[in-house]
Design a protein around this motif. Sequence first.
Motif, PDB file in Angstrom:
ATOM      1  N   LEU A 125       0.883  -1.220   0.063  1.00 11.19           N
ATOM      2  CA  LEU A 125       0.027  -0.109   0.027  1.00 11.19           C
ATOM      3  C   LEU A 125       0.923   1.352   0.004  1.00 11.19           C
ATOM      4  CD1 LEU A 125      -2.647   1.237  -0.179  1.00 11.19           C
ATOM      5  CD2 LEU A 125      -2.999   0.679   2.330  1.00 11.19           C
ATOM      6  N   PHE A 126       1.800   1.178   0.717  1.00 16.63           N
ATOM      7  CA  PHE A 126       2.785   2.575   0.770  1.00 16.63           C
ATOM      8  C   PHE A 126       3.394   2.726  -0.710  1.00 16.63           C
ATOM      9  CE2 PHE A 126       2.927   2.515   5.396  1.00 16.63           C
ATOM     10  CZ  PHE A 126       2.974   3.608   5.772  1.00 16.63           C
ATOM     11  N   GLN A 127       3.827   1.682  -1.396  1.00 15.30           N
ATOM     12  CA  GLN A 127       4.503   1.684  -2.567  1.00 15.30           C
ATOM     13  C   GLN A 127       3.406   2.379  -3.618  1.00 15.30           C
ATOM     14  OE1 GLN A 127       5.692  -2.314  -3.000  1.00 15.30           O
ATOM     15  NE2 GLN A 127       7.885  -1.905  -2.367  1.00 15.30           N
ATOM     16  N   VAL A 128       2.180   1.953  -3.600  1.00 10.75           N
ATOM     17  CA  VAL A 128       1.056   2.344  -4.372  1.00 10.75           C
ATOM     18  C   VAL A 128       0.823   4.002  -4.072  1.00 10.75           C
ATOM     19  CG1 VAL A 128      -1.558   2.411  -4.747  1.00 10.75           C
ATOM     20  CG2 VAL A 128      -0.144   0.271  -4.793  1.00 10.75           C
ATOM     21  N   LEU A 129       0.727   4.319  -2.912  1.00 13.77           N
ATOM     22  CA  LEU A 129       0.812   5.906  -2.425  1.00 13.77           C
ATOM     23  C   LEU A 129       1.913   6.763  -2.941  1.00 13.77           C
ATOM     24  CD1 LEU A 129      -0.743   5.297   1.181  1.00 13.77           C
ATOM     25  CD2 LEU A 129      -1.844   5.995  -0.939  1.00 13.77           C
ATOM     26  N   GLU A 130       3.056   5.883  -3.322  1.00 12.58           N
ATOM     27  CA  GLU A 130       4.306   6.796  -3.695  1.00 12.58           C
ATOM     28  C   GLU A 130       3.888   7.593  -5.031  1.00 12.58           C
ATOM     29  OE1 GLU A 130       7.427   7.212  -2.756  1.00 12.58           O
ATOM     30  OE2 GLU A 130       7.067   6.417  -0.957  1.00 12.58           O
ATOM     31  N   ALA A 131       3.058   7.092  -5.816  1.00 16.20           N
ATOM     32  CA  ALA A 131       2.515   7.471  -7.075  1.00 16.20           C
ATOM     33  C   ALA A 131       1.824   9.019  -6.940  1.00 16.20           C
ATOM     34  CB  ALA A 131       1.677   6.681  -7.894  1.00 16.20           C
ATOM     35  N   TYR A 132       1.304   9.202  -5.761  1.00 14.40           N
ATOM     36  CA  TYR A 132       0.529  10.426  -5.462  1.00 14.40           C
ATOM     37  C   TYR A 132       1.342  11.754  -5.071  1.00 14.40           C
ATOM     38  CZ  TYR A 132      -3.568   7.346  -5.642  1.00 14.40           C
ATOM     39  OH  TYR A 132      -4.903   6.729  -5.780  1.00 14.40           O
ATOM     40  N   GLY A 133       2.717  11.238  -4.652  1.00 20.94           N
ATOM     41  CA  GLY A 133       3.376  12.515  -4.390  1.00 20.94           C
ATOM     42  C   GLY A 133       3.335  13.044  -2.882  1.00 20.94           C
ATOM     43  N   LEU A 134       2.556  11.790  -2.040  1.00 22.10           N
ATOM     44  CA  LEU A 134       2.369  12.410  -0.634  1.00 22.10           C
ATOM     45  C   LEU A 134       3.648  12.449   0.517  1.00 22.10           C
ATOM     46  CD1 LEU A 134      -0.986  10.530  -0.360  1.00 22.10           C
ATOM     47  CD2 LEU A 134      -0.859  12.714  -1.006  1.00 22.10           C
ATOM     48  N   THR A 135       3.495  13.248   1.371  1.00 22.42           N
ATOM     49  CA  THR A 135       4.498  13.106   2.479  1.00 22.42           C
ATOM     50  C   THR A 135       4.535  11.636   3.170  1.00 22.42           C
ATOM     51  OG1 THR A 135       3.156  13.911   4.173  1.00 22.42           O
ATOM     52  CG2 THR A 135       4.317  15.621   2.954  1.00 22.42           C
ATOM     53  N   ASP A 136       5.398  11.276   3.857  1.00 20.25           N
ATOM     54  CA  ASP A 136       5.444  10.151   4.351  1.00 20.25           C
ATOM     55  C   ASP A 136       4.397  10.251   5.627  1.00 20.25           C
ATOM     56  OD1 ASP A 136       7.542   9.167   3.097  1.00 20.25           O
ATOM     57  OD2 ASP A 136       9.006   9.525   4.457  1.00 20.25           O
ATOM     58  N   GLU A 137       4.236  11.099   6.226  1.00 18.32           N
ATOM     59  CA  GLU A 137       3.083  11.366   7.412  1.00 18.32           C
ATOM     60  C   GLU A 137       1.741  11.190   6.774  1.00 18.32           C
ATOM     61  OE1 GLU A 137       1.377  14.227  10.478  1.00 18.32           O
ATOM     62  OE2 GLU A 137       3.441  14.434  10.178  1.00 18.32           O
ATOM     63  N   GLN A 138       1.523  11.744   5.551  1.00 22.64           N
ATOM     64  CA  GLN A 138       0.087  11.428   4.849  1.00 22.64           C
ATOM     65  C   GLN A 138       0.115  10.118   4.530  1.00 22.64           C
ATOM     66  OE1 GLN A 138       0.908  14.526   1.906  1.00 22.64           O
ATOM     67  NE2 GLN A 138      -0.579  16.018   2.606  1.00 22.64           N
ATOM     68  N   LYS A 139       1.027   9.493   4.027  1.00 17.49           N
ATOM     69  CA  LYS A 139       0.914   7.934   3.813  1.00 17.49           C
ATOM     70  C   LYS A 139       0.545   7.181   4.851  1.00 17.49           C
ATOM     71  CE  LYS A 139       4.785   8.440   1.104  1.00 17.49           C
ATOM     72  NZ  LYS A 139       5.794   8.086   0.583  1.00 17.49           N
ATOM     73  N   VAL A 140       1.075   7.535   6.216  1.00 15.62           N
ATOM     74  CA  VAL A 140       0.851   6.819   7.383  1.00 15.62           C
ATOM     75  C   VAL A 140      -0.713   7.120   7.658  1.00 15.62           C
ATOM     76  CG1 VAL A 140       1.165   6.621   9.787  1.00 15.62           C
ATOM     77  CG2 VAL A 140       2.993   6.782   8.149  1.00 15.62           C
ATOM     78  N   HIS A 141      -1.120   8.203   7.577  1.00 18.30           N
ATOM     79  CA  HIS A 141      -2.602   8.543   7.703  1.00 18.30           C
ATOM     80  C   HIS A 141      -3.605   7.741   6.841  1.00 18.30           C
ATOM     81  CE1 HIS A 141      -1.561  11.499  10.656  1.00 18.30           C
ATOM     82  NE2 HIS A 141      -1.126  12.346   9.938  1.00 18.30           N
ATOM     83  N   ILE A 142      -3.253   7.691   5.643  1.00 18.18           N
ATOM     84  CA  ILE A 142      -4.147   7.017   4.542  1.00 18.18           C
ATOM     85  C   ILE A 142      -4.030   5.585   4.885  1.00 18.18           C
ATOM     86  CG2 ILE A 142      -4.226   6.700   2.179  1.00 18.18           C
ATOM     87  CD1 ILE A 142      -3.291   9.597   1.681  1.00 18.18           C
ATOM     88  N   VAL A 143      -2.730   5.069   5.202  1.00 18.08           N
ATOM     89  CA  VAL A 143      -2.844   3.545   5.484  1.00 18.08           C
ATOM     90  C   VAL A 143      -3.730   3.224   6.592  1.00 18.08           C
ATOM     91  CG1 VAL A 143      -1.254   1.694   6.129  1.00 18.08           C
ATOM     92  CG2 VAL A 143      -0.579   3.217   4.293  1.00 18.08           C
ATOM     93  N   ARG A 144      -3.626   4.029   7.573  1.00 15.66           N
ATOM     94  CA  ARG A 144      -4.400   3.508   8.855  1.00 15.66           C
ATOM     95  C   ARG A 144      -5.786   3.933   8.526  1.00 15.66           C
ATOM     96  NH1 ARG A 144      -1.003   7.320  13.372  1.00 15.66           N
ATOM     97  NH2 ARG A 144       0.609   5.817  13.656  1.00 15.66           N
ATOM     98  N   PHE A 145      -6.212   4.970   7.662  1.00 24.87           N
ATOM     99  CA  PHE A 145      -7.696   5.088   7.364  1.00 24.87           C
ATOM    100  C   PHE A 145      -8.080   3.998   6.365  1.00 24.87           C
ATOM    101  CE2 PHE A 145     -11.169   7.165   4.924  1.00 24.87           C
ATOM    102  CZ  PHE A 145     -11.900   7.650   5.961  1.00 24.87           C
ATOM    103  N   ILE A 146      -7.390   3.546   5.466  1.00 17.72           N
ATOM    104  CA  ILE A 146      -7.619   2.600   4.962  1.00 17.72           C
ATOM    105  C   ILE A 146      -7.996   1.016   5.549  1.00 17.72           C
ATOM    106  CG2 ILE A 146      -7.333   0.858   2.856  1.00 17.72           C
ATOM    107  CD1 ILE A 146      -6.254   3.610   1.478  1.00 17.72           C
ATOM    108  N   ARG A 147      -7.048   0.868   6.529  1.00 21.98           N
ATOM    109  CA  ARG A 147      -7.129  -0.110   7.309  1.00 21.98           C
ATOM    110  C   ARG A 147      -8.489  -0.192   8.241  1.00 21.98           C
ATOM    111  NH1 ARG A 147      -3.848  -1.569  12.820  1.00 21.98           N
ATOM    112  NH2 ARG A 147      -5.312  -3.487  13.347  1.00 21.98           N
ATOM    113  N   GLY A 148      -8.737   1.047   8.719  1.00 18.88           N
ATOM    114  CA  GLY A 148      -9.739   1.295   9.615  1.00 18.88           C
ATOM    115  C   GLY A 148     -11.248   1.078   8.898  1.00 18.88           C
ATOM    116  N   PHE A 149     -11.364   1.593   7.637  1.00 19.82           N
ATOM    117  CA  PHE A 149     -12.431   1.378   6.785  1.00 19.82           C
ATOM    118  C   PHE A 149     -12.650   0.078   6.509  1.00 19.82           C
ATOM    119  CE2 PHE A 149     -13.512   0.468   2.033  1.00 19.82           C
ATOM    120  CZ  PHE A 149     -14.753   0.629   2.167  1.00 19.82           C
ATOM    121  N   LEU A 150     -11.597  -0.791   6.000  1.00 17.83           N
ATOM    122  CA  LEU A 150     -11.673  -2.043   5.700  1.00 17.83           C
ATOM    123  C   LEU A 150     -12.043  -2.924   7.006  1.00 17.83           C
ATOM    124  CD1 LEU A 150      -8.776  -2.535   3.114  1.00 17.83           C
ATOM    125  CD2 LEU A 150     -11.285  -2.594   2.487  1.00 17.83           C
ATOM    126  N   GLN A 151     -11.521  -2.585   7.935  1.00 13.23           N
ATOM    127  CA  GLN A 151     -11.309  -3.466   8.981  1.00 13.23           C
ATOM    128  C   GLN A 151     -12.831  -3.450   9.762  1.00 13.23           C
ATOM    129  OE1 GLN A 151      -8.326  -3.880  11.677  1.00 13.23           O
ATOM    130  NE2 GLN A 151      -9.604  -4.656  13.477  1.00 13.23           N
TER     131      GLN A 151
END
Length: 192
Positions: A125-151
């Motif tokens: 997921l972090f590798q996929v998010l690389e293409a968006y040009g986000l900061t590392d902190e934004q990627k962490v927030h998004i990974v957590r958000f996606i995990r929370g949504f899915l779970q």
Amino acid sequence: MKIGLDKTKIIKTAARLADEKGINNISLKVLSTELGIKSPSLYKHFNGGLEELNKELMLYGWRSLECDITKAAIGKAKDDAIKEMCYAYRNFVMKHKGLFEAMEWYNMYQSEEHLQATKGTVTVLFQVLEAYGLTDEQKVHIVRFIRGFLQGFLSIECHGGYGNPVPLDDTFDYALNTILRGISDLHKGDAE
């Protein structure tokens, strides 16, 4: 001990039983009966008893999910990759409801073994998010958000908690598209 019976076979059998009966209905006695052995024989593979077996099921589940998610993301980029990963996650959970219950409350930082078991899923997921040009902190927030949504979504779905007649597939797609618009807005906001 039954000839040809190893830890991997035991875990796969326990995972199948968890999916069929629910994780809370799996005991060493149920598992040993299914395997055609006496339950004390399982302690040769699981010194910690049922607690160790449950941990192994959790780790096995995350490793299996990683394979499905990685396959789904291959050859895809950005929104398409995230969508396919989320659909793969949902499909995995619908096929493995009992195993999913064993996986739900893991902490990847609990041990090196936990980290390694879940690292692949998060890394993809972090590798996929690389293409968006986000900061590392934004990627962490998004990974957590996606995990929370899915779970959260899938836990409620597995337990039949959605009673409204609106199709769940439509709700899942709607939520996923909303998440993707949010990621896109973050990317646009940083570019301005």
